[in-house]
Design a protein around this motif. Structure first.
Motif, short mmCIF file in Angstrom:
data_model
loop_
_atom_site.label_atom_id
_atom_site.label_comp_id
_atom_site.label_asym_id
_atom_site.label_seq_id
_atom_site.Cartn_x
_atom_site.Cartn_y
_atom_site.Cartn_z
N ALA A 142 0.73 -0.67 -0.36
CA ALA A 142 -0.19 -0.17 -0.10
C ALA A 142 0.86 1.22 -0.11
O ALA A 142 0.39 2.62 -0.29
CB ALA A 142 -1.16 0.26 0.72
N MET A 143 1.74 1.05 0.70
CA MET A 143 2.60 2.50 0.97
C MET A 143 3.52 2.96 -0.30
O MET A 143 4.16 3.42 -1.16
CB MET A 143 4.19 2.04 1.88
CG MET A 143 3.38 2.42 3.44
SD MET A 143 4.83 2.05 4.61
CE MET A 143 4.93 3.88 4.37
N ASN A 175 2.06 1.33 -4.00
CA ASN A 175 1.19 1.62 -4.78
C ASN A 175 0.16 2.32 -4.24
O ASN A 175 -0.68 1.92 -3.45
CB ASN A 175 0.87 0.36 -5.22
CG ASN A 175 -0.30 0.78 -6.21
OD1 ASN A 175 -0.69 1.22 -6.67
ND2 ASN A 175 0.66 0.02 -7.54
N THR A 176 -0.21 3.87 -4.02
CA THR A 176 -1.78 4.10 -4.28
C THR A 176 -3.17 3.72 -4.21
O THR A 176 -4.12 3.87 -3.57
CB THR A 176 -1.32 5.79 -4.50
OG1 THR A 176 -1.34 5.83 -5.67
CG2 THR A 176 -0.62 6.63 -4.03
N LYS A 183 -3.72 1.00 -2.54
CA LYS A 183 -3.58 1.05 -0.74
C LYS A 183 -5.21 1.96 -1.40
O LYS A 183 -6.26 1.49 -0.26
CB LYS A 183 -2.98 2.45 -0.67
CG LYS A 183 -3.73 3.32 0.71
CD LYS A 183 -2.33 4.52 0.80
CE LYS A 183 -2.54 4.84 2.63
NZ LYS A 183 -1.94 6.36 1.87
N ASP A 184 -5.75 2.59 -1.97
CA ASP A 184 -7.29 2.69 -2.13
C ASP A 184 -8.38 2.23 -2.44
O ASP A 184 -9.09 1.43 -1.75
CB ASP A 184 -7.30 3.67 -3.33
CG ASP A 184 -6.81 5.09 -3.30
OD1 ASP A 184 -6.33 5.46 -1.89
OD2 ASP A 184 -6.80 6.00 -4.48
#
Length: 127
Positions: free
Chosen positions: A24-25, A27-28, A31-32
């Motif tokens: 997640a950190m 790849n936004t 993460k979304d």
């Protein structure tokens, strides 16, 4: 891992929490997607709380935008009014100066410009 492998790992749900966090950190979009997924697996009470919170945030932002727009509009109107008043004052003072140069009586200058005797006296000193 390349981009496709990251998404496959996410959808396969074979990552531990630290791996998910790392993914997640980096790849936004993932993460979304994780946040959206978390919303849909909440229990009913948590989901209602989430919806209420999101609604409150949306309402706040909407009100903020409306208030900013209204404040901007009022400021613009006030600025225009002040500009008009200053322009009118400048025009009266310019006319008074012209009348003073023509040696007109102060009472006539006061009558036609609506300026006070004190202001006309100040203008006379500028000549």
């Amino acid at each position: 891992m390349d981009r496709i492998e990251k998404w496959l790992a996410f959808f396969a749900n074979k990552l531990d929490e630290s791996q998910k966090e790392e993914l997640a950190m980096k790849n936004t979009a993932i993460k979304d997607a994780m946040q959206a997924s978390d919303r849909y697996i909440m229990d009913d009470a948590a989901y209602r709380e989430y919806i209420a919170r999101e609604s409150a945030i949306w309402d706040y932002n909407s009100d903020l935008k409306a208030n900013l727009a209204e404040g901007f509009k009022q400021g613009l109107e006030q600025g225009r009014e002040q500009g008009r008043e200053q322009g009118e004052q400048k025009a009266r003072e310019t006319a008074a100066l012209d009348m003073l140069r023509d040696n007109m009586d102060i009472s006539l200058i006061m009558k036609y410009t609506s300026l006070s005797a004190e202001r006309i006296a100040e203008l006379a000193k500028e000549l």
